[in-house]
Design a protein around this motif. Structure first.
Motif, short mmCIF file in Angstrom:
data_model
loop_
_atom_site.label_atom_id
_atom_site.label_comp_id
_atom_site.label_asym_id
_atom_site.label_seq_id
_atom_site.Cartn_x
_atom_site.Cartn_y
_atom_site.Cartn_z
N LYS A 71 -54.38 -21.37 -39.68
CA LYS A 71 -54.09 -21.30 -41.12
C LYS A 71 -53.17 -22.43 -41.54
N GLU A 72 -52.18 -22.75 -40.71
CA GLU A 72 -51.27 -23.86 -41.00
C GLU A 72 -52.06 -25.16 -41.10
N THR A 84 -54.16 -25.35 -44.31
CA THR A 84 -53.42 -25.56 -45.56
C THR A 84 -52.89 -27.00 -45.69
#
Length: 79
Positions: free
Chosen positions: A70-71, A74
């Motif tokens: 997810k990091e 993004t």
């Protein structure tokens, strides 16, 4: 193309990895980790031991990977 550091990926230094996918960046990190292991780099060995402990729990490892993915997702694409 996105950039993450060794430290962001659970390592011990600020070496940057550039890749288009999370899987690609994971492979670059893995190669770097093996180089540091072969050199006997103490900070990286410590980080590897911490990751080994995390791997003992499949749920914890999956949660860690999902968080890092997810990091990565993004992050802003670099032109």
């Amino acid at each position: 193309m996105k950039t993450m550091t060794c430290k962001q990926l659970g390592g011990a230094c600020e070496k940057e990895f550039n890749a288009n996918t999370f899987d690609e960046i994971g492979e670059l990190s893995k190669v770097h980790a093996m180089e540091m292991f072969q050199r006997g780099d103490k900070p990286h060995l410590k980080a590897m031991n911490e990751m080994s402990e995390l791997m003992k729990s499949p749920n914890a490892m999956n949660a860690w990977f999902n968080k890092k993915r997810k990091e990565f997702d993004t992050l802003q694409d670099e032109q």
